[in-house]
Design an enzyme around this catalytic site. Sequence first.
Site, mmCIF file in Angstrom:
data_model
loop_
_atom_site.group_PDB
_atom_site.id
_atom_site.type_symbol
_atom_site.label_atom_id
_atom_site.label_comp_id
_atom_site.label_asym_id
_atom_site.label_seq_id
_atom_site.Cartn_x
_atom_site.Cartn_y
_atom_site.Cartn_z
ATOM 1 N N GLY A 105 -21.094 -57.214 5.246
ATOM 2 C CA GLY A 105 -19.865 -57.387 4.484
ATOM 3 C C GLY A 105 -19.747 -56.443 3.300
ATOM 4 N N GLU B 23 -32.525 -61.466 11.672
ATOM 5 C CA GLU B 23 -31.566 -60.615 12.360
ATOM 6 C C GLU B 23 -31.294 -59.368 11.539
ATOM 7 O OE1 GLU B 23 -27.555 -62.111 12.733
ATOM 8 O OE2 GLU B 23 -27.807 -63.392 10.973
ATOM 9 N N GLU C 29 -14.794 -64.061 12.102
ATOM 10 C CA GLU C 29 -15.039 -63.453 10.802
ATOM 11 C C GLU C 29 -13.852 -62.607 10.314
ATOM 12 O OE1 GLU C 29 -19.277 -62.040 10.291
ATOM 13 O OE2 GLU C 29 -19.244 -62.322 12.463
ATOM 14 N N ARG D 62 -28.160 -54.640 7.080
ATOM 15 C CA ARG D 62 -28.767 -55.650 6.217
ATOM 16 C C ARG D 62 -29.671 -56.530 7.067
ATOM 17 N NH1 ARG D 62 -24.925 -59.213 5.367
ATOM 18 N NH2 ARG D 62 -26.087 -60.793 6.525
ATOM 19 N N ASP E 258 -31.995 -59.882 7.368
ATOM 20 C CA ASP E 258 -32.129 -61.221 6.800
ATOM 21 C C ASP E 258 -33.468 -61.829 7.187
ATOM 22 O OD1 ASP E 258 -29.571 -60.913 5.785
ATOM 23 O OD2 ASP E 258 -28.624 -61.930 7.488
ATOM 24 N N ASN F 75 -28.041 -57.008 10.638
ATOM 25 C CA ASN F 75 -26.572 -56.960 10.651
ATOM 26 C C ASN F 75 -26.140 -55.505 10.512
ATOM 27 O OD1 ASN F 75 -23.805 -57.127 10.012
ATOM 28 N ND2 ASN F 75 -24.075 -59.115 9.031
ATOM 29 N N TYR G 257 -19.364 -66.971 1.520
ATOM 30 C CA TYR G 257 -18.085 -66.378 1.138
ATOM 31 C C TYR G 257 -17.266 -67.222 0.183
ATOM 32 C CZ TYR G 257 -19.412 -63.274 4.879
ATOM 33 O OH TYR G 257 -20.103 -62.386 5.674
ATOM 34 N N SER H 286 -22.720 -63.930 10.244
ATOM 35 C CA SER H 286 -22.296 -64.723 9.089
ATOM 36 C C SER H 286 -22.659 -66.199 9.199
ATOM 37 C CB SER H 286 -20.779 -64.583 8.853
ATOM 38 O OG SER H 286 -20.457 -63.303 8.400
#
Length: 314
Positions: free
Chosen positions: A277, A271, A18, A253, A255, A273, A214, A144
């Site tokens: 990002g 998950e 990443e 964050r 998900d 995070n 991305y 990611s």
Amino acid sequence: MSLNPLHVAVLMGGWSSERPVSLMSGEGVAKALESKGHTVTRIDMDRDVALRLAEAKPDVVFNALHGAPGEDGTVQGMMDLMGLTYTHSGLATSVIAIDKELTKQALVPHGVPMPGGRVVKSADIHVADPLPRPYVLKPVNEGSSVGVAIVTAEGNYGNPIAKDVTGPWQEFEELLAEPYIRGRELTTAVIGDRALLVTELKPKSGFYDFDSKYTDGMTEHVCPADIPDAITQACKDIALRSHQLLGCKGTSRSDFRWDDTQGIEGLFLLEVNTQPGMTPLSLVPEQARACGMDYPELVEAIIAEALSDKAKAK
């Protein structure tokens, strides 16, 4: 919120898969801090990172790394030993949250709904499916959506999965196998002690993989998501509770996958995070903006929590 001028080292880059995303996050953070009058030292992490941090002597480090070793507790432990104040989660939280199986062990006993499944040897999946199809294979400790494969009955991976077909089994000795949850991709950001909004992610093709995340134009972000109020509230409640149970700091964050044919019973956390990002396409800045917090304010809010935690520890 406005902080007094600080010297901030922005830690970015590194050598994980990443790295490009981290460089974008770090540069965005650095420019935002400079726009608010702070002094910034940009550090593209290499093996001499401890020496470079010691030379910089920052008031605080903004950790903009993604993936190992910046998100798995390694860098956090180093900075703890150096006595540095840094943003985002600490060592223990980072070790647990980057490992999807450890995250389940930490959260499921507290009633957080997560998919079942198990860790399997990559070599074993070439002998037989670990779960009934469709199922998902993913690295245990990557973010990611790196290395995620959805194995379906009609897919082109073979049955059993062929060794020479491109997939995460060629890169990782172990993988997490989970039942595939049909439905919709949702995500919720937490800043401090507040869950923000729910965003629905609608990839133009395939699923929400690394490229969809991305590459501009490959995914539609619906923020706030057009979903029932009960699902919105459930996402926010689960995200905040998971943030707190894991001991996350600054921002996280969460998900989700939601099978909208099953109502609340179809909602599963995938998950958490701990280093989300901070790029122009990233979800935490987007949700913060929708809540009236611009990007520089968001960056300062994350730093303010790190400084507050330091003050409480004294």
